[in-house]
Design a protein around this motif. Structure first.
Motif, PDB file in Angstrom:
ATOM      1  N   GLY A   1      -2.959   0.137 -14.368  1.00  0.00           N
ATOM      2  CA  GLY A   1      -2.539  -0.237 -15.719  1.00  0.00           C
ATOM      3  C   GLY A   1      -2.196  -1.717 -15.702  1.00  0.00           C
ATOM      4  O   GLY A   1      -2.622  -2.451 -14.795  1.00  0.00           O
ATOM      5  N   ALA A   2      -1.412  -2.137 -16.632  1.00  0.00           N
ATOM      6  CA  ALA A   2      -1.110  -3.566 -16.754  1.00  0.00           C
ATOM      7  C   ALA A   2      -0.454  -4.136 -15.489  1.00  0.00           C
ATOM      8  O   ALA A   2      -0.720  -5.279 -15.104  1.00  0.00           O
TER       9      ALA A   2
ATOM     10  N   SER B   1      -5.631   6.327  -9.667  1.00  0.00           N
ATOM     11  CA  SER B   1      -5.081   7.540 -10.273  1.00  0.00           C
ATOM     12  C   SER B   1      -3.684   7.240 -10.813  1.00  0.00           C
ATOM     13  O   SER B   1      -2.766   6.925 -10.059  1.00  0.00           O
TER      14      SER B   1
ATOM     15  N   GLY C   1       4.036   1.693 -15.330  1.00  0.00           N
ATOM     16  CA  GLY C   1       3.973   1.817 -16.785  1.00  0.00           C
ATOM     17  C   GLY C   1       4.683   3.077 -17.244  1.00  0.00           C
ATOM     18  O   GLY C   1       4.805   4.043 -16.485  1.00  0.00           O
TER      19      GLY C   1
ATOM     20  N   SER D   1      -6.324  10.944 -21.846  1.00  0.00           N
ATOM     21  CA  SER D   1      -7.410   9.998 -22.074  1.00  0.00           C
ATOM     22  C   SER D   1      -7.682   9.171 -20.822  1.00  0.00           C
ATOM     23  O   SER D   1      -6.859   9.095 -19.915  1.00  0.00           O
TER      24      SER D   1
HETATM   25  C1  LIG Z   1      -4.841  10.690 -13.184  1.00  0.00           C
HETATM   26  C2  LIG Z   1      -5.352   9.732 -14.202  1.00  0.00           C
HETATM   27  N1  LIG Z   1      -5.464  10.131 -15.489  1.00  0.00           N
HETATM   28  C3  LIG Z   1      -5.902   9.275 -16.452  1.00  0.00           C
HETATM   29  C4  LIG Z   1      -6.260   8.001 -16.145  1.00  0.00           C
HETATM   30  C5  LIG Z   1      -6.740   7.023 -17.219  1.00  0.00           C
HETATM   31  N2  LIG Z   1      -5.777   5.910 -17.431  1.00  0.00           N
HETATM   32  C6  LIG Z   1      -5.948   4.685 -16.901  1.00  0.00           C
HETATM   33  S1  LIG Z   1      -4.729   3.597 -17.307  1.00  0.00           S
HETATM   34  C7  LIG Z   1      -3.908   4.809 -18.183  1.00  0.00           C
HETATM   35  C8  LIG Z   1      -2.667   4.506 -18.940  1.00  0.00           C
HETATM   36  C9  LIG Z   1      -1.529   4.046 -18.147  1.00  0.00           C
HETATM   37  O1  LIG Z   1      -0.487   3.791 -19.046  1.00  0.00           O
HETATM   38  P1  LIG Z   1       0.823   3.039 -18.589  1.00  0.00           P
HETATM   39  O2  LIG Z   1       1.270   3.557 -17.290  1.00  0.00           O
HETATM   40  O3  LIG Z   1       1.794   3.073 -19.704  1.00  0.00           O
HETATM   41  O4  LIG Z   1       0.353   1.551 -18.313  1.00  0.00           O
HETATM   42  P2  LIG Z   1       0.002   0.403 -19.322  1.00  0.00           P
HETATM   43  O5  LIG Z   1      -1.447   0.585 -19.618  1.00  0.00           O
HETATM   44  O6  LIG Z   1       0.857   0.559 -20.526  1.00  0.00           O
HETATM   45  O7  LIG Z   1       0.268  -0.784 -18.513  1.00  0.00           O
HETATM   46  C10 LIG Z   1      -4.607   6.019 -18.147  1.00  0.00           C
HETATM   47  C11 LIG Z   1      -4.140   7.242 -18.815  1.00  0.00           C
HETATM   48  C12 LIG Z   1      -6.162   7.621 -14.783  1.00  0.00           C
HETATM   49  N3  LIG Z   1      -6.511   6.419 -14.356  1.00  0.00           N
HETATM   50  N4  LIG Z   1      -5.686   8.491 -13.849  1.00  0.00           N
END
Ligand SMILES: Cc1ncc(C[n+]2csc(CCOP(=O)(O)OP(=O)(O)O)c2C)c(N)n1
Ligand SMILES: Cc1ncc(C[n+]2csc(CCOP(=O)(O)OP(=O)(O)O)c2C)c(N)n1
Lengths: 609, 609
Positions: free
Chosen positions: A400-401, A425, A460, B37
């Motif tokens: 994520g970010a 993941s 995140g 998602s």
């Molecule tokens: C097990 C799994 N499920 C779904 C995803 C798809 N995915 C990638 S980033 C993300 C969101 C992460 O959100 P957050 O932790 O709030 O980070 P932000 O994007 O806000 O930095 C998801 C659901 C993944 N990479 N791994």
């Protein structure tokens, strides 16, 4: 002092295979075992209590346990995970697959039904109801470098040794099925007095010679070289060799996101993080125009995520993988890189180098001083937090970010970065943080004088929700990480990638994150909710806050549509380029470029600071 | 009114395959889609918002999403789960395997990388880094009745239809990979005006005739018959036929743990729950001495868990599986049981029955009246809670003590029981509860007058910790289940099975369970901590408490070493017997019989009440 292992532990002549297994782990300084109990694994777990130095982490679920074993292994070289047949092992498999993808050594032991039930194909609890007892083993073999069942009483000790060696040397998961009735197979304890042979194979001298002389000639000739340090440098324990090579060559040194934390980032040679298409201009300038690149501990030479593409432009690459080398177009399999690097160092003659060393531009952005009441943004937080990091920190960043933000920070010496850049993941890091904390506790105890490693997690809010219960295991053991919850009200990376949609699938339920520690039974902790630049500044300048004497959870409030600047800038350029290409090709309109929605935020940011 | 589907939804002539897919689900009254998602599934999820009746649950993690889809399917006939490539699908696989083992219809759609990336074997995010894009599909095929990839533009609509039909009819998971670039393959919307053909195959008349006449002759001859109703009765929608058969035959009727909730337990014909070796004496008396048993919706004729063995003693069994019949030793494959049962009913002549109906002894234990300040125990709670159940309740019990306890309760008419007796994955029920709540909401809305189904979950504290975040999804949607947390400070079933050990692997971190709703952002709820018999009694006699107008969480405090009496009694007998056998055979000492530790509690219990 010189007494044998069996004497020191006062072992009887004959011990059970499961005792043997745990003693072998003990000999490798593996003192924490991860997993959840189950009816087919309890007799095995009982044995664990026979060894004073061993503890059972008792995780909250199996996926988190696998993540924890992975985090532990990244510090200690091996993680051991014990789950129960079917339900337990399948719950863990996504974590094990991550260890496979990212080259992390895991011994996954599965407590299985008794062999008699398997032979008779009894219809048992935790089976698919079709009498097939082989299915989970078969599934596991896709994400393991070796799999076996402990069934043969004569060979089982050899088999245990083999499993541990393979996981340790190959740095991949190994799957070991242990039928519940085999736990007590008798083994001569004296075997334990011969330590496991974890020596690397000697390289074929002919091959080695050819590779070394070719690499050295590239090294000597190159005028615009670069060293890139990648993930397997820490996994294959190449850190010392890498350090010496960098020191002696004086080439510009870069890390990949997965290699971050394996070289000294305060060294003037250090040029920054190479993140392919979204690298900073100073980084691309050197890497993209290099006439020779040597990649140490290479995991992947090409790699794509939805936000960046990673590729070396020059054809003159020496890619040192875990167990092979690719030099330009030639592949040399079956080479121990550690031994190879040692030989390169032995043969290296610095006087032959053509390269003229020059200092790399400082990666450190000058500290901006926005007013104290300005709201926090990703960009500022990531630049600023660098100043708070200390030598020895373990810095864990979630997919994520955060995984992008951390590439803007500079790590002090002796810092280890943990992230899952390839497998990605989400939720992984809560488990990894637990595992790293256990490892750090053991390392601190083993070392005199104790080095105090801090474990710092950036996660995140979305990710946090996937694996929240492992926070409870951290609490249970009184561990003391820093947990930064980056609260931007949902999946911002998804919002960013796909922001045209008015969909809600990236919104999440708003939690009172800071209330969780108390609900999980924690008594000694500190929580903070940080909204403004001023609050952030005073937090990181507080010396009490810098000491990891209790668990600290910090909620960092960030705008939902904000991502680290570097990511955004580059991505816009990228997409514009690919849009042009696509339009030329097919006049397509399906390209996602950031809509104006993102632009005002961007501008505000730049004005605000 | 008579307008076509495409007219009603004002669909253009040409729609995307993903629109088509969601419309097909809508036609089957599937209105909630489960999952998380990810970059490869977002374009697919976008389409979901084109259909007014469809909602995206947005689960907290993928395993929970799979559990939720399973719970939803048990009420609505099909659950749809959407995950992202690699990380998402593997996180879910343990839940999907459970649906496979327990015969639950699931359509699992996986958002995959674009076909071009797959063909070029690009090194992508969420792969194992080896260019193998087939591995997850291969793994999925072990726990699916059918798998496919949506790649052929000509066949894709047929393929979508086939997947839905298979999941619906076979009541097993189907795996459908949807590469992200295929989401917009064009389909003629007019196809939607022909409903999916979900008709069962006609049975081969010859085979059917033979089976019916043989079954009827057993039915007519039998003097001590029994009907056993098993899991697939509800999954294959045989409830009406079963009801009529029981009414007309007047045979004693029993349910298996997995069949509980599919027959009317207040009927005098109803004899109780057959749990094999740990059945109540009244139950064994009939079932073990039956000269003919007909098992409807049979899932397994033999089955073992660590706490009971399940087996029919008579050789004269008619086992009606989902799609086959076993009659004595003969197997008849490829039969639709629903059609077969209808034919049996059409041909049945009650005047030929030899059996003399007799009322079954009441299963209902007389209500004990311990003093109000007596502390709660499993035995009393399970007997007492029966009086609080209402017609139409959905009663969900977790693997562990609750799954045994519930067999002591009697369900009112039109009650559905949900538990995972075969697969037994701990934590399942939190997801299943969410799924069942969604289903109930939709069923209540569809039916006039609305039937108010209550969803009631019994979950051990250990299990609760594995999947706690799904409580947040329940909160997010404002759903209103009853959640009974059976707090016995850890894994009591494990303590019970393996109580000799002084190990700690069945202890868990003590949480403030009732504080969680607030932390998860819930505002309208009720929580109760119930310690004594008096508190329990006043709770279940409060009419306000009986109305499911808000989410209610009730923590039931129970002793750590207490299990339902029935389980304990029988288990002691069993183990004593097997001990004798073993001692005769081999003079072994490895049998676990309850140590005196358990005995005092037992006695205290009996004295207390
Ligand atoms: C097990 C799994 N499920 C779904 C995803 C798809 N995915 C990638 S980033 C993300 C969101 C992460 O959100 P957050 O932790 O709030 O980070 P932000 O994007 O806000 O930095 C998801 C659901 C993944 N990479 N791994
Ligand atoms: C996914 C999974 N992991 C582990 C197990 C092994 N297991 C069976 S019962 C149980 C304990 C359940 O504890 P709790 O929910 O507190 O129920 P209790 O035994 O106290 O009734 C465990 C861990 C399992 N069945 N499934």
């Amino acid at each position: 002092m010189n007494s044998s292992y069996t004497q020191r532990y006062a072992l009887p002549k004959c011990i059970a295979i499961s005792d043997y297994l745990f003693h072998r782990l003990n000999q490798l300084n593996i003192h924490t075992i991860f997993g959840l109990s189950g009816e087919f694994s309890m007799p095995l777990l009982d044995k664990l209590y026979n060894i004073p130095n061993l503890r059972w982490a008792g995780n909250s679920n199996e996926l988190n346990a696998a993540y924890a074993a992975d985090g532990y292994s990244r510090l200690k070289g091996l993680g051991c995970l014990i789950t129960t047949f079917g339900v337990g092992e399948l719950s863990a498999i996504n974590g094990v697959a991550g260890s496979y993808a990212e080259h992390v050594g895991i011994l996954h032991i599965v407590g299985m039904p008794p062999t008699s039930a398997q032979t008779k194909q009894l219809l048992l609890h935790h089976t698919l109801g079709n009498g097939d007892f082989t299915v989970f083993h078969r599934i596991a073999s896709d994400v393991a470098c070796y799999t076996t069942l402990i069934i043969d009483s004569e060979l089982c000790a050899d088999e245990v040794d083999k499993c541990i060696k393979k996981a340790w040397i190959e740095q991949r998961p190994v799957y070991m099925g242990m039928p519940v009735n085999q736990v007590n197979l008798p083994i001569e304890s004296a075997r334990l007095n011969t330590p496991l042979d974890l020596q690397l194979h000697k390289n074929d001298p002919d091959v080695e010679k050819e590779v070394i002389s070719r690499i050295l000639s590239f090294i000597y000739k190159s005028q615009n070289p670069a060293i890139i340090v990648d993930a397997c440098t820490s996994r294959q324990n190449l850190i010392e060799e890498t350090k010496e090579l960098c020191n002696r060559l004086k080439f510009p040194v870069f890390v990949t996101p997965m290699g971050k934390g394996t070289v000294n980032e305060t060294d003037p040679q250090f040029g920054g993080v190479f993140t392919g298409s979204i690298s900073a201009p100073e980084v691309r300038e050197v890497v993209d125009f290099a006439d020779f690149i040597i990649v140490i501990g290479c995991m992947l030479s090409e790699f794509s995520t939805s936000t960046f593409h990673f590729q070396y432009k020059t054809k003159n690459c020496a890619l040192l993988y875990s167990t092979s080398v690719k030099l330009k177009n030639a592949t040399y399999p079956d080479l121990s890189i550690k031994l190879l690097l040692q030989k390169i160092l032995a043969n290296l003659d610095e006087s032959k180098l053509s390269y003229q060393p020059s200092e790399q531009p400082s990666m450190m952005v000058p500290r901006p001083y926005p007013a104290g009441n300005v709201l926090l943004r990703q960009e500022w937080v990531w630049n600023e937090i660098s100043h708070w990091f200390q030598p020895g920190d373990i810095i864990i960043t979630e997919t994520g970010a955060s995984a992008f933000g951390v590439n803007q920070t500079r790590f002090p010496v002796n810092t280890l970065g943990i992230s899952q850049a390839l497998w990605g993941s989400v939720g992984y890091t809560m488990g990894a943080c637990l595992g790293a904390e256990f490892a750090v506790q053991e390392i601190n105890k083993d070392k005199f004088p104790a080095t105090k490693h801090r474990v710092i997690l950036f996660m995140g809010d979305g990710a946090f929700q996937l694996t929240v219960q492992e926070l409870s295991t951290i609490v249970k053991w009184g561990l003391t990480p820093y947990i930064f919850v980056m609260n931007n009200q949902g999946y911002s990376v998804d919002r960013f990638l796909h922001h045209r949609s008015d969909a809600s699938y990236y919104d999440i339920q708003p939690w009172n994150y800071l209330g969780l520690l108390r609900v999980f039974g924690c008594t000694n902790y500190e929580t903070k909710k940080i909204i403004t630049v001023g609050e952030f500044r005073s937090m990181i300048s507080d010396p009490n806050f810098a000491t990891n004497d209790k668990i600290r959870m910090i909620e960092i409030m960030l705008p939902p549509r904000d991502v680290p600047q570097a990511l955004l800038d580059r991505w816009v350029v990228e997409k514009e380029q690919s849009k042009q290409v696509q339009e030329e090709n097919e006049n397509s309109s399906a390209v996602n470029t950031p809509t104006p929605e993102f632009q005002p935020l961007l501008k505000k940011n730049q004005v605000g600071y």
